[in-house]
Design an enzyme around this catalytic site. Structure first.
Site, PDB file in Angstrom:
ATOM      1  N   GLU A  48     -12.742 -31.711  -8.544  1.00  8.85           N
ATOM      2  CA  GLU A  48     -13.547 -30.559  -8.121  1.00  8.85           C
ATOM      3  C   GLU A  48     -13.254 -30.284  -6.655  1.00  8.85           C
ATOM      4  O   GLU A  48     -13.291 -31.197  -5.822  1.00  8.85           O
ATOM      5  CB  GLU A  48     -15.039 -30.844  -8.327  1.00  8.85           C
TER       6      GLU A  48
ATOM      7  N   GLY B 245     -20.569 -26.665 -10.236  1.00  6.00           N
ATOM      8  CA  GLY B 245     -19.920 -25.364 -10.358  1.00  6.00           C
ATOM      9  C   GLY B 245     -20.789 -24.203  -9.912  1.00  6.00           C
ATOM     10  O   GLY B 245     -21.798 -24.369  -9.218  1.00  6.00           O
TER      11      GLY B 245
ATOM     12  N   GLY C 200     -26.232  -2.512 -14.033  1.00  3.06           N
ATOM     13  CA  GLY C 200     -27.523  -2.821 -14.644  1.00  3.06           C
ATOM     14  C   GLY C 200     -27.426  -3.899 -15.695  1.00  3.06           C
ATOM     15  O   GLY C 200     -28.195  -3.901 -16.663  1.00  3.06           O
TER      16      GLY C 200
ATOM     17  N   ILE D 219     -27.138  -9.822 -14.302  1.00  2.00           N
ATOM     18  CA  ILE D 219     -27.126 -10.295 -12.917  1.00  2.00           C
ATOM     19  C   ILE D 219     -27.800  -9.283 -11.999  1.00  2.00           C
ATOM     20  O   ILE D 219     -28.643  -9.633 -11.164  1.00  2.00           O
ATOM     21  CB  ILE D 219     -25.679 -10.570 -12.448  1.00  2.00           C
TER      22      ILE D 219
ATOM     23  N   GLU E  97     -26.337   2.385 -12.931  1.00  2.00           N
ATOM     24  CA  GLU E  97     -25.576   1.914 -14.085  1.00  2.00           C
ATOM     25  C   GLU E  97     -24.747   3.063 -14.651  1.00  2.00           C
ATOM     26  O   GLU E  97     -25.263   4.156 -14.885  1.00  2.00           O
ATOM     27  CB  GLU E  97     -26.536   1.375 -15.148  1.00  2.00           C
TER      28      GLU E  97
ATOM     29  N   VAL F  90     -20.776   4.886  -8.971  1.00  4.14           N
ATOM     30  CA  VAL F  90     -20.586   4.748  -7.533  1.00  4.14           C
ATOM     31  C   VAL F  90     -19.088   4.852  -7.288  1.00  4.14           C
ATOM     32  O   VAL F  90     -18.314   3.997  -7.731  1.00  4.14           O
ATOM     33  CB  VAL F  90     -21.129   3.412  -7.001  1.00  4.14           C
TER      34      VAL F  90
ATOM     35  N   HIS G 141     -51.974 -22.163 -32.758  1.00  7.57           N
ATOM     36  CA  HIS G 141     -52.664 -20.956 -32.287  1.00  7.57           C
ATOM     37  C   HIS G 141     -53.596 -21.330 -31.131  1.00  7.57           C
ATOM     38  O   HIS G 141     -54.247 -22.368 -31.171  1.00  7.57           O
ATOM     39  CB  HIS G 141     -53.495 -20.363 -33.427  1.00  7.57           C
TER      40      HIS G 141
END
Length: 473
Positions: free
Chosen positions: A35, A42, A182, A185, A204, A238, A444
């Site tokens: 690593e 990670g 959208g 993330i 979006e 955009v 319940h």
């Protein structure tokens, strides 16, 4: 220099990498885990899943405090100390990373910090602080993960333009934040910043947020987001970003009309790319597709007989738990056991508020593929637990095979949906029918009851909701 010899070399210590290393060690294999970062875990642990969920938990308290006034409990305006929030978030990461390192040591996994590059199909060169080291292995598993994508038009080299990595550092709370994308993330991080006080605009390009998720599950999320965000703009592109004094100027296009707006910060969340560059793969037989993802079969075997790949680097759903499952399959195959990534149910969760979770076949997929299904739904407005928690905004649904009433898919939108979807995974994996779920007594009052009552509703006898379907017989 004499090379290090090992049975299984794992490159990358994210959820796929460390899971592969640990599982192989548990099977008695000699394992070396490489690593390049100091901390294991990670992206998921250090710059993704864990810090984002920690911050979502912290900021959820702000919203709950505000909403508690209707219950007769009032709090003062929250005082936000970003330094303390960051320190707490980092302490969570450190605690989990330390745990992984300890587990590695106790399992006898050899850890090597450095950047790995393949010299050939059975040799990895590692650039460490102490110089070059070479590892000769019998089999290798590539688990190097992925990174956020920054389109050229957005890459200004300006810290005010963030990916998820920078956004999770919480350097400041911008007054005006533009979120490009959208997807999960963008929606999760937008939720965090909105709770901290930012005026968030989500843009979006498609006609819905969380593209691909069933529209009835998206609806509660969109309604809630519209209350905390300044705006959600769909079908909006955009075109470019530019620096304007200390702010970012965004050029947007809607129905061929262009506008320019200024923001304090911009979060770019338009996708991720695999970390497969500069690994020396050209010195092996490993092949990649046109997007850079490593190609492998259902046994996680690449085109090189000595090398396997798991997790984000091989494409598909970029999910930590998928990487972990693939890692175990790769190790089993290397150990000579049967294993293949076939007919495996992988759940997905979006940790917005409310959360969205699903597994198996979705209604959207069924329509796209022309698969006939029956759909049962149970609104959380009929759940005693949901109403008592002031969270009636949820929905539980089942996707059923018409002939057998077998459960093919489960979808949940609502508070804690991510914790509930595991039952859906188990039901599908075990081949359960709607009748099996309807007959399974649930406690319940709980939110888990919504799964049982959804199945009961399919037969027309849900206690707390009316159904037009009559009880058979």
């Amino acid at each position: 220099m004499e090379p290090i010899k090992t049975e299984i070399l794992v490159l990358g210590a994210g959820p796929g990498g460390y899971a592969a290393a640990f599982y192989a060690a548990d099977k008695g294999k000699k394992v070396t885990l490489v690593e390049q970062n100091k901390r294991l875990g990670g992206v998921c642990l250090n710059h993704g899943c864990i810090p984002s969920k920690a911050l979502l938990h912290a900021t959820k308290l702000i919203r709950e405090a505000e909403e508690s006034e209707i219950r007769g409990i009032s709090f003062g305006k929250p005082k936000i100390d970003l330094d303390k929030i960051r320190a707490w978030k980092n302490s969570v990461i450190e605690k989990l990373a330390d745990g992984l390192r300890e587990l590695s040591q106790k399992r006898g996994v050899e850890l090597l910090q450095g950047r790995g590059c393949f010299e050939d199909s059975q040799t990895l060169r590692v650039e460490t602080r102490q110089g070059q080291k070479f590892i000769h292995y019998e089999k290798a598993i590539i688990a190097t993960g992925s990174k956020p994508v920054i389109p050229h038009a957005f890459d200004l080299g300006n810290k005010c333009v963030m990916t998820s990595t920078e956004a999770l550092e919480l350097e400041e709370i911008p007054e005006d934040l533009l979120v490009i994308g959208g997807g999960y993330i963008g929606m999760e991080l937008g939720t965090i910043y909105a709770a901290l006080g930012s005026k968030v605009v989500v843009v979006e390009a498609m006609n819905s947020i969380l593209t691909g998720v069933d529209s009835d599950l998206v609806r509660p999320v969109k309604r809630a987001a519209e209350k905390i965000f300044r705006e959600i703009r769909l079908n909006t592109k955009v075109l470019k970003l530019a620096t304007s004094d200390n702010r970012i100027q965004a050029t947007l296009e809607v129905e061929n009309q262009k506008t320019e707006e200024l923001y304090d910060r911009v979060l770019v969340s338009v996708g991720r790319a695999p970390n497969t560059d500069d690994l020396g793969l050209e010195n092996t037989q490993v092949t990649k597709d046109d997007r850079g993802f490593i190609q492998c079969d259902s046994r996680q075997q690449t085109a090189d007989p000595f090398i396997y790949a798991v997790g984000d680097v091989d494409g598909g759903a970029l999910l930590a738990h998928r990487a972990t499952k693939e890692a175990k399959i790769a190790v089993e195959v290397i150990a000579g056991e049967d294993g293949a990534f076939e007919d495996i149910v992988i759940p997905a969760v979006v940790f917005t508020d409310p959360e969205v979770a699903w597994c198996g076949l979705t209604e959207t997929e069924a329509k796209a593929k022309g698969i006939q299904v029956n759909v049962a739904r149970f609104p959380w407005a009929a759940s005693g637990r949901a109403v008592s928690c002031d969270r009636p905004d949820g929905l539980t649904k089942l996707i059923l095979e018409p002939e057998t009433e077998k459960i093919l898919g489960v979808g949940i939108a609502g508070a804690g949906a991510g914790e509930l979807i595991g039952e859906g995974v188990l039901a599908i994996e075990m081949g359960a029918t709607a009748k099996d779920l309807a007959d399974a007594v649930h406690p319940h009052p709980t939110l888990s009851e919504t799964l049982m009552e959804c199945a009961e509703g399919f037969y027309g006898y849900s206690t707390h909701a009316l159904s037009r379907k009559k009880t058979p017989g």
